[in-house]
Motif scaffolding. Structure first.
Motif, PDB file in Angstrom:
ATOM      1  N   LEU A 131      51.794  34.953  45.217  1.00 28.10           N
ATOM      2  CA  LEU A 131      51.147  34.615  43.949  1.00 28.10           C
ATOM      3  C   LEU A 131      50.361  33.312  44.062  1.00 28.10           C
ATOM      4  CD1 LEU A 131      53.925  35.484  41.371  1.00 28.10           C
ATOM      5  CD2 LEU A 131      52.015  36.898  42.145  1.00 28.10           C
ATOM      6  N   ARG A 132      49.223  33.302  43.389  1.00 26.19           N
ATOM      7  CA  ARG A 132      48.381  32.125  43.307  1.00 26.19           C
ATOM      8  C   ARG A 132      48.149  31.827  41.834  1.00 26.19           C
ATOM      9  NH1 ARG A 132      50.218  31.858  47.436  1.00 26.19           N
ATOM     10  NH2 ARG A 132      49.248  31.969  49.479  1.00 26.19           N
ATOM     11  N   PHE A 133      48.141  30.560  41.490  1.00 30.49           N
ATOM     12  CA  PHE A 133      48.028  30.132  40.097  1.00 30.49           C
ATOM     13  C   PHE A 133      46.732  29.346  39.922  1.00 30.49           C
ATOM     14  CE2 PHE A 133      52.443  30.345  41.372  1.00 30.49           C
ATOM     15  CZ  PHE A 133      53.011  31.133  40.390  1.00 30.49           C
ATOM     16  N   ARG A 134      46.035  29.617  38.830  1.00 23.67           N
ATOM     17  CA  ARG A 134      44.766  28.932  38.579  1.00 23.67           C
ATOM     18  C   ARG A 134      44.711  28.462  37.136  1.00 23.67           C
ATOM     19  NH1 ARG A 134      39.689  30.150  36.755  1.00 23.67           N
ATOM     20  NH2 ARG A 134      37.952  29.157  37.813  1.00 23.67           N
ATOM     21  N   PRO A 135      44.576  27.145  36.928  1.00 22.55           N
ATOM     22  CA  PRO A 135      44.436  26.645  35.553  1.00 22.55           C
ATOM     23  C   PRO A 135      43.055  26.983  35.007  1.00 22.55           C
ATOM     24  CG  PRO A 135      44.263  24.834  37.125  1.00 22.55           C
ATOM     25  CD  PRO A 135      44.560  26.077  37.925  1.00 22.55           C
ATOM     26  N   VAL A 136      43.012  27.370  33.743  1.00 25.47           N
ATOM     27  CA  VAL A 136      41.744  27.695  33.081  1.00 25.47           C
ATOM     28  C   VAL A 136      41.732  26.956  31.744  1.00 25.47           C
ATOM     29  CG1 VAL A 136      40.326  29.540  32.122  1.00 25.47           C
ATOM     30  CG2 VAL A 136      41.675  29.956  34.193  1.00 25.47           C
ATOM     31  N   LEU A 137      40.718  26.121  31.552  1.00 25.83           N
ATOM     32  CA  LEU A 137      40.619  25.299  30.345  1.00 25.83           C
ATOM     33  C   LEU A 137      39.209  25.335  29.773  1.00 25.83           C
ATOM     34  CD1 LEU A 137      42.321  22.910  32.515  1.00 25.83           C
ATOM     35  CD2 LEU A 137      43.068  22.715  30.179  1.00 25.83           C
ATOM     36  N   GLY A 138      39.069  24.758  28.605  1.00 25.35           N
ATOM     37  CA  GLY A 138      37.751  24.560  28.003  1.00 25.35           C
ATOM     38  C   GLY A 138      36.991  25.840  27.737  1.00 25.35           C
ATOM     39  N   GLU A 139      35.702  25.805  28.030  1.00 25.49           N
ATOM     40  CA  GLU A 139      34.819  26.943  27.762  1.00 25.49           C
ATOM     41  C   GLU A 139      35.257  28.175  28.550  1.00 25.49           C
ATOM     42  OE1 GLU A 139      32.294  29.392  26.098  1.00 25.49           O
ATOM     43  OE2 GLU A 139      32.629  27.347  25.418  1.00 25.49           O
ATOM     44  N   GLU A 140      35.748  27.958  29.751  1.00 20.84           N
ATOM     45  CA  GLU A 140      36.210  29.090  30.551  1.00 20.84           C
ATOM     46  C   GLU A 140      37.401  29.785  29.870  1.00 20.84           C
ATOM     47  OE1 GLU A 140      37.082  30.110  35.238  1.00 20.84           O
ATOM     48  OE2 GLU A 140      37.468  28.085  34.528  1.00 20.84           O
ATOM     49  N   ALA A 141      38.290  29.006  29.255  1.00 22.22           N
ATOM     50  CA  ALA A 141      39.417  29.581  28.515  1.00 22.22           C
ATOM     51  C   ALA A 141      38.913  30.366  27.307  1.00 22.22           C
ATOM     52  CB  ALA A 141      40.388  28.493  28.080  1.00 22.22           C
ATOM     53  N   ALA A 142      37.924  29.834  26.625  1.00 29.84           N
ATOM     54  CA  ALA A 142      37.353  30.524  25.460  1.00 29.84           C
ATOM     55  C   ALA A 142      36.771  31.874  25.859  1.00 29.84           C
ATOM     56  CB  ALA A 142      36.286  29.652  24.802  1.00 29.84           C
ATOM     57  N   GLN A 143      36.215  31.966  27.055  1.00 25.27           N
ATOM     58  CA  GLN A 143      35.663  33.236  27.539  1.00 25.27           C
ATOM     59  C   GLN A 143      36.763  34.240  27.870  1.00 25.27           C
ATOM     60  OE1 GLN A 143      33.112  32.219  30.820  1.00 25.27           O
ATOM     61  NE2 GLN A 143      31.642  31.150  29.514  1.00 25.27           N
ATOM     62  N   LEU A 144      37.960  33.740  28.188  1.00 21.28           N
ATOM     63  CA  LEU A 144      39.079  34.640  28.501  1.00 21.28           C
ATOM     64  C   LEU A 144      39.731  35.237  27.258  1.00 21.28           C
ATOM     65  CD1 LEU A 144      41.249  33.096  31.366  1.00 21.28           C
ATOM     66  CD2 LEU A 144      39.946  35.206  31.386  1.00 21.28           C
ATOM     67  N   VAL A 145      39.686  34.522  26.148  1.00 20.55           N
ATOM     68  CA  VAL A 145      40.400  34.948  24.932  1.00 20.55           C
ATOM     69  C   VAL A 145      40.127  36.402  24.569  1.00 20.55           C
ATOM     70  CG1 VAL A 145      40.639  34.561  22.446  1.00 20.55           C
ATOM     71  CG2 VAL A 145      40.728  32.625  24.016  1.00 20.55           C
ATOM     72  N   PRO A 146      38.877  36.877  24.551  1.00 19.70           N
ATOM     73  CA  PRO A 146      38.647  38.275  24.169  1.00 19.70           C
ATOM     74  C   PRO A 146      39.207  39.277  25.183  1.00 19.70           C
ATOM     75  CG  PRO A 146      36.580  37.023  24.125  1.00 19.70           C
ATOM     76  CD  PRO A 146      37.614  36.153  24.731  1.00 19.70           C
TER      77      PRO A 146
END
Length: 111
Positions: A62-77
């Motif tokens: 397993l590999r873990f990647r933090p996602v924040l900011g605008e990139e996180a907003a793109q993931l929400v949908p």
């Protein structure tokens, strides 16, 4: 969270709790406080703890990647919360998460 509260100058209480009692209180969340901004260092601390947990056959795939900011907003949908409750439409508008830890596998066909 201890570091976050320490920065705010809030007194911290230390409680002795067992892993069992922490896990028993664990709940999933489907709505989030948009005013709380998750920092990358907080996600990295969570990732570090999880990196230390044993994996099947010690393969550490397993590999873990933090996602924040605008990139996180793109993931929400693309994220489905509360799959067993489709009529509830989680997360509510304005209560979307603003950070994620994406978990991936380094090897094709493994999870």
């Amino acid at each position: 969270m201890e570091e976050y509260f320490a920065e705010k100058g809030r007194p911290q209480k230390r409680y002795k709790v067992s892993l069992t009692s922490l896990l028993a209180k664990n709940r999933s969340h489907r709505a989030y406080d948009a005013s709380f901004k998750v920092r990358e260092e907080q996600l990295l601390q969570i990732i570090e703890v999880n990196r230390l947990v044993a994996s099947a056959r010690n393969q550490q795939v397993l590999r873990f990647r933090p996602v924040l900011g605008e990139e996180a907003a793109q993931l929400v949908p693309k994220v489905r919360l509360g799959g067993a409750l489709p009529e509830m439409h989680f997360p509510p508008v304005g209560e979307e998460p603003n950070a994620f830890i994406v978990i991936c596998s380094e090897k094709e066909g493994r999870y």
